[in-house]
Motif scaffolding. Structure first.
Motif, PDB file in Angstrom:
ATOM      1  N   LEU A 129       1.191  -1.380   0.082  1.00  0.00           N
ATOM      2  CA  LEU A 129      -0.348  -0.077  -0.508  1.00  0.00           C
ATOM      3  C   LEU A 129       0.235   0.696  -0.078  1.00  0.00           C
ATOM      4  CD1 LEU A 129      -2.929   0.460   0.186  1.00  0.00           C
ATOM      5  CD2 LEU A 129      -3.058   1.057   2.932  1.00  0.00           C
ATOM      6  N   ASN A 145       2.117  -2.743   4.730  1.00  0.00           N
ATOM      7  CA  ASN A 145       1.392  -0.747   5.183  1.00  0.00           C
ATOM      8  C   ASN A 145       3.031  -0.385   4.777  1.00  0.00           C
ATOM      9  OD1 ASN A 145       0.047   1.374   4.631  1.00  0.00           O
ATOM     10  ND2 ASN A 145      -0.914   0.944   6.314  1.00  0.00           N
ATOM     11  N   VAL A 154      -5.893   1.130   7.056  1.00  0.00           N
ATOM     12  CA  VAL A 154      -6.780   0.437   7.169  1.00  0.00           C
ATOM     13  C   VAL A 154      -7.213  -0.240   8.299  1.00  0.00           C
ATOM     14  CG1 VAL A 154      -5.025  -2.359   8.510  1.00  0.00           C
ATOM     15  CG2 VAL A 154      -3.722  -0.547   6.320  1.00  0.00           C
TER      16      VAL A 154
END
Length: 146
Positions: A37, A63, A70
């Motif tokens: 991400l 991430n 999230v």
């Protein structure tokens, strides 16, 4: 590695370098063995129970964007149920506080929000700060006001 991505629109063909574009994250997720991400934002979760459930069994999640993107409860559930193989987290929803549940999992690698910690990025950050100072001293608005 085969690279796939989603965005508001496809990148120019000269920049795709063989990557495959998906028009939506929902369409892309079932094809991700590794999901990293890298997007701005963070107020509303982009990845929830629904999105983690769309990833293939055994996928890996990384991430390095923003913790607020999230749903950490959904991520924890996906990791402890075995749906996700593992996760690498550089950012957290309640920074600087890390959800201690993740530190107890053998399939999670935690780092202290350092994704931008390269010589090039930190150098550019310094030059951007100097450009902001110069703009303000010259009577112009800051390039990156806070």
């Amino acid at each position: 590695m085969r690279v796939i991505y989603t965005d508001i629109r496809p990148a120019a063909a000269s920049l795709e370098n063989g990557a495959t574009f998906y028009a939506s994250i929902e369409d892309m997720l079932p094809h991700c063995q590794v999901l990293t991400l890298h997007v701005p934002g963070g107020g509303v979760p982009l990845l929830t129970k629904n999105e983690f459930g769309r990833l293939p069994q055994g996928a890996v999640f990384v991430n390095a964007a923003r913790g607020g993107l999230v749903d950490e409860d959904a991520l924890f559930e996906a990791l402890t149920s075995g749906h996700l193989f593992s996760a690498g987290l550089d950012v957290y929803r309640s920074e600087p506080n890390v959800d201690k549940r993740f530190a107890e999992l053998d399939n999670v690698f935690l780092t202290p929000h350092m994704a931008s910690a390269t010589i090039e990025t930190r150098g550019q950050m310094g030059f951007t700060a100097l450009d902001n100072v110069a703009a303000v001293l010259d009577g112009r608005p800051a390039l990156n006001p806070v």
